[in-house]
Design a protein around this motif. Structure first.
Motif, mmCIF file in Angstrom:
data_model
loop_
_atom_site.group_PDB
_atom_site.id
_atom_site.type_symbol
_atom_site.label_atom_id
_atom_site.label_comp_id
_atom_site.label_asym_id
_atom_site.label_seq_id
_atom_site.Cartn_x
_atom_site.Cartn_y
_atom_site.Cartn_z
ATOM 1 N N PHE B 77 0.823 -1.205 0.000
ATOM 2 C CA PHE B 77 0.000 0.000 0.000
ATOM 3 C C PHE B 77 0.859 1.258 0.000
ATOM 4 O O PHE B 77 0.636 2.181 -0.792
ATOM 5 N N ILE B 78 1.900 1.308 0.875
ATOM 6 C CA ILE B 78 2.679 2.552 0.938
ATOM 7 C C ILE B 78 3.546 2.729 -0.313
ATOM 8 O O ILE B 78 3.821 3.853 -0.707
ATOM 9 N N LEU B 79 3.932 1.621 -0.947
ATOM 10 C CA LEU B 79 4.698 1.756 -2.196
ATOM 11 C C LEU B 79 3.856 2.434 -3.278
ATOM 12 O O LEU B 79 4.293 3.368 -3.938
ATOM 13 N N ALA B 80 2.627 1.949 -3.436
ATOM 14 C CA ALA B 80 1.752 2.558 -4.436
ATOM 15 C C ALA B 80 1.370 3.968 -4.014
ATOM 16 O O ALA B 80 1.245 4.865 -4.845
ATOM 17 N N ALA B 81 1.213 4.169 -2.704
ATOM 18 C CA ALA B 81 0.816 5.489 -2.215
ATOM 19 C C ALA B 81 1.884 6.529 -2.527
ATOM 20 O O ALA B 81 1.586 7.706 -2.649
ATOM 21 N N ARG B 82 3.143 6.087 -2.669
ATOM 22 C CA ARG B 82 4.214 7.025 -3.011
ATOM 23 C C ARG B 82 3.938 7.656 -4.366
ATOM 24 O O ARG B 82 4.290 8.785 -4.620
ATOM 25 N N ALA B 83 3.291 6.895 -5.255
ATOM 26 C CA ALA B 83 2.928 7.432 -6.571
ATOM 27 C C ALA B 83 1.521 8.012 -6.535
ATOM 28 O O ALA B 83 0.892 8.178 -7.579
ATOM 29 N N ASN B 84 1.041 8.323 -5.332
ATOM 30 C CA ASN B 84 -0.298 8.887 -5.154
ATOM 31 C C ASN B 84 -1.405 7.943 -5.642
ATOM 32 O O ASN B 84 -2.417 8.369 -6.161
ATOM 33 N N LEU B 85 -1.157 6.642 -5.514
ATOM 34 C CA LEU B 85 -2.166 5.651 -5.881
ATOM 35 C C LEU B 85 -2.691 5.007 -4.603
ATOM 36 O O LEU B 85 -1.911 4.716 -3.700
ATOM 37 N N THR B 86 -3.996 4.802 -4.542
ATOM 38 C CA THR B 86 -4.576 4.185 -3.364
ATOM 39 C C THR B 86 -5.052 2.786 -3.724
ATOM 40 O O THR B 86 -6.049 2.626 -4.409
ATOM 41 N N ASN B 87 -4.310 1.787 -3.282
ATOM 42 C CA ASN B 87 -4.674 0.408 -3.587
ATOM 43 C C ASN B 87 -5.571 -0.132 -2.478
ATOM 44 O O ASN B 87 -5.111 -0.422 -1.384
ATOM 45 N N VAL B 88 -6.859 -0.253 -2.750
ATOM 46 C CA VAL B 88 -7.750 -0.798 -1.733
ATOM 47 C C VAL B 88 -8.139 -2.231 -2.090
ATOM 48 O O VAL B 88 -9.070 -2.786 -1.538
ATOM 49 N N GLY B 89 -7.386 -2.821 -3.026
ATOM 50 C CA GLY B 89 -7.760 -4.156 -3.506
ATOM 51 C C GLY B 89 -6.985 -5.282 -2.852
ATOM 52 O O GLY B 89 -6.909 -6.383 -3.397
ATOM 53 N N GLY B 90 -6.381 -5.033 -1.686
ATOM 54 C CA GLY B 90 -5.576 -6.054 -1.021
ATOM 55 C C GLY B 90 -6.316 -7.365 -0.844
ATOM 56 O O GLY B 90 -5.768 -8.446 -1.086
ATOM 57 N N GLU B 91 -7.596 -7.276 -0.475
ATOM 58 C CA GLU B 91 -8.392 -8.474 -0.217
ATOM 59 C C GLU B 91 -8.450 -9.373 -1.467
ATOM 60 O O GLU B 91 -8.227 -10.576 -1.388
ATOM 61 N N GLY B 92 -8.719 -8.742 -2.606
ATOM 62 C CA GLY B 92 -8.811 -9.518 -3.839
ATOM 63 C C GLY B 92 -7.460 -10.025 -4.298
ATOM 64 O O GLY B 92 -7.344 -11.118 -4.865
ATOM 65 N N GLN B 93 -6.414 -9.228 -4.048
ATOM 66 C CA GLN B 93 -5.079 -9.655 -4.451
ATOM 67 C C GLN B 93 -4.642 -10.857 -3.602
ATOM 68 O O GLN B 93 -3.992 -11.782 -4.102
ATOM 69 N N ILE B 94 -5.022 -10.859 -2.328
ATOM 70 C CA ILE B 94 -4.781 -12.041 -1.495
ATOM 71 C C ILE B 94 -5.496 -13.252 -2.099
ATOM 72 O O ILE B 94 -4.949 -14.349 -2.223
ATOM 73 N N ALA B 95 -6.741 -13.010 -2.511
ATOM 74 C CA ALA B 95 -7.556 -14.113 -3.027
ATOM 75 C C ALA B 95 -6.945 -14.731 -4.286
ATOM 76 O O ALA B 95 -6.794 -15.955 -4.367
ATOM 77 N N VAL B 96 -6.557 -13.880 -5.261
ATOM 78 C CA VAL B 96 -5.987 -14.465 -6.482
ATOM 79 C C VAL B 96 -4.641 -15.121 -6.184
ATOM 80 O O VAL B 96 -4.290 -16.154 -6.769
ATOM 81 N N GLY B 97 -3.884 -14.527 -5.240
ATOM 82 C CA GLY B 97 -2.615 -15.136 -4.845
ATOM 83 C C GLY B 97 -2.850 -16.516 -4.248
ATOM 84 O O GLY B 97 -2.132 -17.482 -4.555
ATOM 85 N N GLY B 98 -3.883 -16.628 -3.417
ATOM 86 C CA GLY B 98 -4.216 -17.908 -2.802
ATOM 87 C C GLY B 98 -4.628 -18.938 -3.840
ATOM 88 O O GLY B 98 -4.206 -20.101 -3.787
ATOM 89 N N ILE B 99 -5.439 -18.494 -4.810
ATOM 90 C CA ILE B 99 -5.878 -19.422 -5.860
ATOM 91 C C ILE B 99 -4.668 -19.960 -6.622
ATOM 92 O O ILE B 99 -4.502 -21.172 -6.810
#
Lengths: 448, 360
Positions: B77-99
Motif C-alpha cells: 500500500f505505501i509503495l503505491a501510495a508514493r505514486a499517489n495511488l490508493t490500492n484498496v484491492g488487497g483483499e482480492g489480491q490475497i484471493a488471487v494469490g491464494g488461488i
C-alpha cells in the motif's frame, strides 16, 4: 462607480444581477447533459417547472434579437457559438440594463464572430448598454460606439469609435512605459549582434495544428523555422495558441496535424524524453505545473531529467547529486540555503533560474523554447534570464521565445513572429519602430 | 520524510508517541465498558484477550503470522501510495494469490521439485497472480482514466467470487466429491509445498513468512528512500505532468506501482495458504486485505510504521478471536472495539500531524 445615475458598489454578484447587470463569462456555466431550457430554468424557475412556457420565452428572445437557438437541444451537443448564445439568452431573460461580455470572440471560430457582433448591435439597439471586453481591435471597430483602452489595470485611452485613430489605440494598448524592466532591457550590450549564419535549422515547426476536444482549432497550420544561434520572438496576446504550441514542443501534446523537428530529429509523436534527448530545452509557461515538483529538493528538481546519471545499481547517489547541484546553483546563480532544501522555498526568480539551468545544460543542446520566461520575476532575475538566453544563442542554440511582453521580445529577439487565433499572421524585425505594426498584428487587424 | 519520528526533538517525539498510546488505551476502556454493558464478565474478557494474543508460545506465533499478512499488504500500500495511488484491492489480491498458490501446490510436478522449489514456485505464482490483478487496475487507470480506488475495490469482489467458484467446482480446485458431505474446499496442499517452520518446535505456527516479510520491509524502505525508482514514483505522485516532462515513463510507472502493490497482496495470499491454512476455501482472505489497508493508511508512508501497526493489529485480531471463543463476547462487539481503536489511532495520527504543523 455609478450605475443608472446613482453611486453604487454591488456587494455581491446576486445584487448586481438584481440591479440589471448581466455578464457572459469566458468560461460558460452550463450543464452539458441538460437541455438549453433546463439550463436556463436553473436559478430562475420557482415551484412547478413549466418547460413549454420557458421554451416559448427562449424562442421569443431569440427571435427578437435575431438568432437561432433550439431550446430542446442538449447543451453538450451544441457548438461553442450556440452555447454562447444560450448564455446570452440566459442573461437577456433577466431583462438587464447592462450586458457585459468577457472576451466573447476568443472561443469562437471566425465564421461565427460576425453573428455575435450582430447580436451585440441588436441588444444595444433595444436600449440596453453592452460592454464588449476584447483585445481584438478589429472587432471593436466593427460594432462599438465608444472605445476605452485598459492597460495594467489603468484606463489609458478613451475615444468615440467614429473619430478614433486606430494607430493611437494600438499604441495605447501595447504601451511604452519606463519600468524598472527597461534597465535590464537597455543593458543589452549584445542584442544588436547579428546572428551567426549557421547552416541548417535548430527548430522546425511544419504545419502544426491542434484541435481541442471540442474540435475548436487552437493552433492553425503553424509553420516556423529557427536557425542555430537565432532568437525568434513569438508575440501574441495570451490565449492565442501559445499554450498549445508550448505543450506540443515540450512533447506533452500530440499535434492533430503537422510535424516538428529539433535539429534533424522528428519529434512529432516522440514524447518528452525524446525531446530532451534530441537537445530540446523547454522552459514552460506554467512553471509549477510542468517544470518542477515543488515538494522535492532543489537538487532533485535541477536533475529531474538526468537522474540516471546519479544512479548506481538502482540506488540514487545523493551525495554526488547534491554536489553537482551545488556547482550548477553557483553557475546559474540559484540562491537557496542548500541543494537539499525544498524547491517550494525558493523565490520565483530562483526557481526559474534553476529550471533554465537544468534545460540549458542538456548535452547536446540544439534548441531552447522559453515561454513567458520572465513572468512574475524580479528585475535581477529577469536580467539573468535574458543573459542566459543570449549566451545560449551565442553558443549556437536556436531560441524560440514565446512572450506576451512586446518590450521583452524587441529587446531580446532577432525577429518577431506574431500569433493570432492560433495562426502566424506576420513577421517583423525586432525593432523599436515596429511596435505599432506588431501591436496591430497582435490585435488582429488585417487578419480577422 | 524520515522513518517515523526518529529525528524529532525529544519532546515532540514523546508527544507523537503518547497521543496514539492514550487514544488506544482510551478506546480499549470504552471497549471494556461495552463488554460490561453487554452483560459479559470484564475480567474474563481481558483474560481471554491476553491468552489469545500472547498468553502462550502458540498464541504469539499465530499473532505474528497475522501481523506478517497485514504488514505485507501495508508495504504494498505505501509503495503505491508514493505514486499517489490508493490500492484498496488487497483483499482480492490475497484471493488471487491464494488461488494461484493452491493450483501450483496441488500440481504434482511442482510438489516433486527439489531444493525448496516446491515451496518457492507456488509463492511466486501467487505473487505473479496478485501483480497481474493490481496491474489490471493500473492499465485501466492509464488507458481509460479509471480511478484506481474503484477498480481495485471492484476487482477485489471479482476475485473473492473467483475463490468461491474455484472451490465449488471439481473441474477447478474443489476436492473430489466422495459423499454428499464433502465440503466445498480444495484438497490440502502436499507437505513439500508448506512453508518451513521458523523454530525447530513443530508445535509453533511461526514460519519463514516472517523472515520474508522483514526482508521485503527492508527492500521497501531502501526503494522508497534510496532508490531512483522510489524518487520517480514520488515525482509522479506529486506532479505527474512535470514528471512526464522530465522524461519519466509516467504510465509505465503507475502500472508498475500498482503491480507491485498487487504482487505484495498475492504473496500474502500464498503465504497465508502455504504457511497456515493449507487448503483453499471460500472467504479464506477473511478481511486481511482491508485490515492491511488500515495498517498502510496509519503508517504515514513509513516502513517501520507499517511493521509496528501490523504487529499491533495482529495481536489485536488474535485477542479478539479468543475473547469471542473463550469469554463469549459477541463477534460483532469485538469488531466494534477494533473499529473504535482504528478510529482512535487514525484520529490521533491526524492530531499529531496537526500539532507538528503548528509547531513548525
Amino acid at each position: 462607480m455609478q450605475f443608472g445615475g446613482k453611486t453604487w458598489l454591488p456587494p455581491s454578484p446576486a445584487e448586481a444581477l438584481e440591479q440589471g447587470i448581466a455578464m457572459v463569462h469566458q468560461h460558460f456555466s452550463l450543464v452539458p447533459r441538460m437541455t438549453v431550457v433546463e439550463n436556463l430554468m436553473l436559478g430562475q424557475a420557482r415551484g412547478v417547472l413549466n418547460r413549454a412556457a420557458f421554451a416559448a420565452r427562449i424562442s421569443d428572445i431569440a427571435d427578437r434579437f435575431g438568432f437561432v437557438l433550439d431550446p430542446n437541444a442538449v447543451v453538450g451537443e451544441l457548438s461553442v457559438g450556440e452555447r454562447q448564445r444560450a448564455e446570452i439568452v440566459k442573461c437577456l431573460m433577466r431583462d438587464p440594463q447592462l450586458l457585459v461580455l468577457d472576451e466573447p470572440t476568443a472561443v469562437l471560430p471566425p465564421s461565427e464572430i460576425g453573428a455575435l457582433l450582430d447580436i451585440c448591435r441588436r441588444v444595444a439597439d433595444s436600449g440596453r448598454a453592452v460592454i464588449l471586453v476584447t483585445h481584438k481591435l478589429a472587432e471593436i471597430a466593427k460594432v462599438a460606439d465608444k472605445v476605452a483602452v485598459l492597460r495594467t489595470g489603468r484606463l489609458v485611452a478613451q475615444a468615440d469609435m467614429a473619430t478614433a485613430d486606430m494607430g493611437a489605440l494600438v499604441q495605447a494598448m501595447v504601451g511604452r512605459e519606463v519600468k524598472p524592466l527597461d534597465v535590464a532591457l537597455d543593458d543589452s550590450e549584445d542584442s544588436a549582434v547579428a546572428p551567426p549564419n549557421q547552416p541548417g535549422f535548430a527548430l522546425v515547426c511544419d504545419g502544426l495544428t491542434v484541435l481541442d476536444r471540442h474540435g475548436a482549432t487552437r493552433l492553425d497550420n503553424f509553420t516556423l523555422e529557427v536557425r542555430p544561434g537565432e532568437i525568434v520572438g513569438l508575440a501574441g496576446v495570451e490565449g492565442n495558441g501559445q499554450s498549445e504550441l508550448g505543450m506540443v514542443l515540450a512533447g506533452l501534446l500530440a499535434p492533430t496535424e503537422g510535424r516538428y523537428f529539433i535539429g534533424d530529429v522528428e519529434l512529432t509523436h516522440a514524447g518528452a524524453a525524446a525531446v530532451t534527448a534530441a537537445g530540446g530545452g523547454i522552459v514552460p509557461e506554467d512553471r509549477h505545473a510542468v517544470a518542477c515538483v515543488t515538494a522535492m529538493s532543489v537538487a532533485e528538481n535541477m536533475y529531474l531529467n538526468k537522474l540516471d546519471r546519479f544512479t548506481r545499481f538502482g540506488l540514487l547517489q545523493r551525495r554526488a547529486l547534491n554536489e553537482a547541484a551545488l556547482v550548477q546553483m553557483k553557475e546559474f546563480d540559484v540562491r537557496a540555503a542548500g541543494p537539499d532544501v525544498a524547491f517550494s522555498g525558493l523565490s520565483g526568480g530562483n526557481q526559474q533560474k534553476a529550471v533554465l539551468g537544468r534545460e540549458l545544460t542538456l548535452d547536446p543542446l540544439v534548441a531552447l523554447v522559453a515561454a513567458q520566461p520572465t513572468r512574475g520575476l524580479d528585475v535581477s532575475a529577469v536580467e539573468a534570464v535574458y543573459r542566459q538566453i543570449r549566451a545560449a544563442a551565442r553558443r549556437g542554440v536556436g531560441v524560440l521565445l514565446i512572450s506576451s511582453e512586446l518590450d521583452e521580445l524587441i529587446a531580446v529577439a532577432d525577429r518577431i513572429a506574431v500569433l493570432y487565433r492560433g495562426r502566424l499572421v506576420g513577421e517583423r524585425p525586432a525593432e523599436m519602430n515596429e511596435r505599432g505594426a506588431i501591436g496591430a498584428l497582435m490585435s488582429g487587424q488585417g487578419a480577422i | 520524510m524520515t522513518v517515523l519520528a526518529l529525528k524529532m526533538p525529544d519532546r515532540r517525539r514523546l508527544m507523537a508517541l503518547s497521543i496514539p498510546f492514550a487514544a488506544v488505551v482510551g478506546s480499549m476502556a470504552i471497549g471494556l465498558l461495552l463488554i460490561a454493558i453487554s452483560g459479559k464478565s470484564v475480567p474474563d474478557a481481558i483474560e481471554a484477550f491476553i491468552d489469545g494474543a500472547f498468553g502462550t508460545a502458540f498464541a504469539v506465533g499465530a499473532s505474528i503470522n497475522r501481523a506478517v499478512a497485514l504488514a505485507l499488504i501495508g508495504l504494498g500500500f505505501i509503495l503505491a501510495a508514493r505514486a499517489n495511488l490508493t490500492n484498496v484491492g488487497g483483499e482480492g489480491q490475497i484471493a488471487v494469490g491464494g488461488i494461484a498458490a493452491t493450483a501450483f501446490a496441488l500440481w504434482q510436478p511442482v510438489a516433486d521439485l527439489p531444493l525448496g522449489l516446491a515451496v518457492i514456485v507456488p509463492l511466486l505464482a501467487g505473487t505473479l497472480a496478485g501483480a497481474v490483478w493490481g496491474g489490471i487496475a493500473g492499465v485501466m487507470k492509464v488507458r481509460f482514466g479509471t480511478n484506481e480506488v474503484i477498480s481495485t475495490l471492484l476487482l477485489g469482489f471479482v476475485a473473492l467470487l473467483m475463490v468461491y467458484w474455484c472451490v465449488q467446482s471439481t473441474a477447478l480446485l474443489r476436492q473430489p466429491q466422495t459423499s454428499s458431505s464433502t465440503l466445498p474446499e480444495s484438497l490440502p496442499i502436499p507437505d513439500a509445498t508448506k512453508l518451513p517452520g521458523l523454530t525447530g518446535d513443530p508445535e509453533s505456527p511461526l514460519h519463514i513468512g516472517l523472515v520474508l516479510c522483514l526482508l521485503l520491509a527492508l527492500a521497501t524502505a531502501v526503494v522508497l528512500q534510496r532508490s531512483t525508482f522510489g524518487l520517480r514514483l514520488r515525482a509522479i505522485g506529486l506532479n505527474e505532468l512535470a514528471a512526464r516532462r522530465a522524461g519519466m515513463p509516467g504510465s509505465l510507472l503507475l502500472v508498475v506501482a500498482l503491480g507491485i502493490a498487487g504482487g505484495f497482496g498475492g504473496l500474502t495470499g500464498a503465504i497465508m495458504l502455504q504457511g497456515e491454512q493449507f487448503y483453499l476455501k471460500a472467504g479464506f482472505s477473511s478481511g486481511y486485505g482491508f485490515d492491511g489497508l488500515v495498517v498502510g493508511l496509519l503508517s504515514r508512508g513509513s516502513t517501520l510504521g507499517v511493521l509496528a501497526g501490523a504487529l499491533f493489529f495482529g495481536f489485536l485480531r488474535s485477542g479478539g478471536i479468543s475473547m469471542e471463543i473463550m469469554a463469549g463476547v459477541p463477534a460483532a462487539l469485538t469488531l466494534v472495539i477494533q473499529g473504535l481503536i482504528v478510529i482512535a489511532v487514525a484520529g490521533s495520527v491526524i492530531l499529531v500531524e496537526k500539532l507538528e504543523a503548528e509547531q513548525r
